[in-house]
Design a protein around this motif. Structure first.
Motif, PDB file in Angstrom:
ATOM      1  N   VAL A  53       0.826  -1.208   0.000  1.00 51.39           N
ATOM      2  CA  VAL A  53       0.000   0.000   0.000  1.00 51.39           C
ATOM      3  C   VAL A  53       0.860   1.259   0.000  1.00 51.39           C
ATOM      4  CG1 VAL A  53      -2.022  -1.075   1.030  1.00 51.39           C
ATOM      5  CG2 VAL A  53      -0.301  -0.074   2.519  1.00 51.39           C
ATOM      6  N   TRP A  54       2.144   1.110   0.314  1.00 48.41           N
ATOM      7  CA  TRP A  54       3.055   2.258   0.319  1.00 48.41           C
ATOM      8  C   TRP A  54       4.485   1.731   0.235  1.00 48.41           C
ATOM      9  CZ3 TRP A  54       7.167   4.371   2.872  1.00 48.41           C
ATOM     10  CH2 TRP A  54       7.378   5.745   2.715  1.00 48.41           C
ATOM     11  N   ASP A  55       5.319   2.398  -0.551  1.00 43.36           N
ATOM     12  CA  ASP A  55       6.724   2.018  -0.672  1.00 43.36           C
ATOM     13  C   ASP A  55       7.550   3.293  -0.836  1.00 43.36           C
ATOM     14  OD1 ASP A  55       9.304   1.150  -1.956  1.00 43.36           O
ATOM     15  OD2 ASP A  55       8.344  -0.806  -1.736  1.00 43.36           O
ATOM     16  N   ALA A  56       8.645   3.388  -0.118  1.00 40.45           N
ATOM     17  CA  ALA A  56       9.491   4.584  -0.159  1.00 40.45           C
ATOM     18  C   ALA A  56      10.039   4.863  -1.559  1.00 40.45           C
ATOM     19  CB  ALA A  56      10.639   4.445   0.836  1.00 40.45           C
ATOM     20  N   ASP A  57      10.154   3.832  -2.387  1.00 38.28           N
ATOM     21  CA  ASP A  57      10.693   4.010  -3.735  1.00 38.28           C
ATOM     22  C   ASP A  57       9.657   4.484  -4.746  1.00 38.28           C
ATOM     23  OD1 ASP A  57      13.209   3.231  -2.880  1.00 38.28           O
ATOM     24  OD2 ASP A  57      12.870   1.119  -3.364  1.00 38.28           O
ATOM     25  N   TRP A  58       8.386   4.484  -4.378  1.00 37.55           N
ATOM     26  CA  TRP A  58       7.345   4.942  -5.285  1.00 37.55           C
ATOM     27  C   TRP A  58       7.370   6.458  -5.408  1.00 37.55           C
ATOM     28  CZ3 TRP A  58       2.499   1.958  -3.129  1.00 37.55           C
ATOM     29  CH2 TRP A  58       2.641   0.592  -3.407  1.00 37.55           C
ATOM     30  N   ASP A  59       6.864   6.973  -6.529  1.00 38.80           N
ATOM     31  CA  ASP A  59       6.716   8.421  -6.658  1.00 38.80           C
ATOM     32  C   ASP A  59       5.533   8.883  -5.795  1.00 38.80           C
ATOM     33  OD1 ASP A  59       4.267   8.135  -8.148  1.00 38.80           O
ATOM     34  OD2 ASP A  59       5.404   7.983  -9.995  1.00 38.80           O
ATOM     35  N   ASP A  60       5.406  10.182  -5.592  1.00 40.93           N
ATOM     36  CA  ASP A  60       4.384  10.715  -4.691  1.00 40.93           C
ATOM     37  C   ASP A  60       2.960  10.345  -5.108  1.00 40.93           C
ATOM     38  OD1 ASP A  60       6.286  11.816  -3.038  1.00 40.93           O
ATOM     39  OD2 ASP A  60       6.149  13.821  -3.916  1.00 40.93           O
ATOM     40  N   LEU A  61       2.682  10.354  -6.397  1.00 39.47           N
ATOM     41  CA  LEU A  61       1.347  10.005  -6.874  1.00 39.47           C
ATOM     42  C   LEU A  61       1.017   8.545  -6.561  1.00 39.47           C
ATOM     43  CD1 LEU A  61      -1.159  11.019  -8.344  1.00 39.47           C
ATOM     44  CD2 LEU A  61      -0.073  10.374 -10.494  1.00 39.47           C
ATOM     45  N   SER A  62       1.985   7.657  -6.736  1.00 40.27           N
ATOM     46  CA  SER A  62       1.773   6.246  -6.428  1.00 40.27           C
ATOM     47  C   SER A  62       1.576   6.019  -4.934  1.00 40.27           C
ATOM     48  CB  SER A  62       2.956   5.405  -6.926  1.00 40.27           C
ATOM     49  OG  SER A  62       3.053   5.485  -8.320  1.00 40.27           O
ATOM     50  N   LYS A  63       2.331   6.746  -4.111  1.00 41.69           N
ATOM     51  CA  LYS A  63       2.155   6.639  -2.657  1.00 41.69           C
ATOM     52  C   LYS A  63       0.744   7.059  -2.268  1.00 41.69           C
ATOM     53  CE  LYS A  63       6.989   7.489  -1.539  1.00 41.69           C
ATOM     54  NZ  LYS A  63       7.949   8.456  -1.025  1.00 41.69           N
ATOM     55  N   TYR A  64       0.268   8.168  -2.815  1.00 41.61           N
ATOM     56  CA  TYR A  64      -1.078   8.651  -2.532  1.00 41.61           C
ATOM     57  C   TYR A  64      -2.116   7.630  -2.997  1.00 41.61           C
ATOM     58  CZ  TYR A  64      -5.300  11.467  -2.653  1.00 41.61           C
ATOM     59  OH  TYR A  64      -6.580  11.923  -2.471  1.00 41.61           O
ATOM     60  N   ALA A  65      -1.960   7.105  -4.197  1.00 41.24           N
ATOM     61  CA  ALA A  65      -2.906   6.141  -4.734  1.00 41.24           C
ATOM     62  C   ALA A  65      -2.929   4.869  -3.894  1.00 41.24           C
ATOM     63  CB  ALA A  65      -2.554   5.814  -6.180  1.00 41.24           C
ATOM     64  N   GLY A  66      -1.774   4.402  -3.454  1.00 39.11           N
ATOM     65  CA  GLY A  66      -1.719   3.196  -2.650  1.00 39.11           C
ATOM     66  C   GLY A  66      -2.441   3.339  -1.321  1.00 39.11           C
TER      67      GLY A  66
END
Length: 69
Positions: A53-66
């Motif tokens: 649901v969240w990963d430090a390597d994801w971009d900000d949009l992906s973190k929000y979406a997760g």
């Protein structure tokens, strides 16, 4: 049982069990401090593999979406 697993950059992990997905979702949305120590957060539902649901390597949009899926 639904389990939220928080993996930290130092290799350790914390497990938090919940009776329902909504309790698990509320926890990872509202109770985790996403700082530079947190590497990845997953949730496991009964009979399923862990879902990130969240990963430090994801971009900000992906973190929000997760976090808001």
């Amino acid at each position: 049982m639904h389990t939220v697993i928080i993996r930290f950059t130092n290799g350790s992990a914390d497990r938090h069990p919940f009776k329902s997905f909504s309790e698990a979702r509320d926890f990872y949305r509202n109770r985790i401090c996403f700082n530079d120590r947190v590497k990845r957060v997953t949730v496991t539902e009964p009979g399923s593999t862990p879902r990130p649901v969240w990963d430090a390597d994801w971009d900000d949009l992906s973190k929000y979406a997760g976090l808001n899926a």
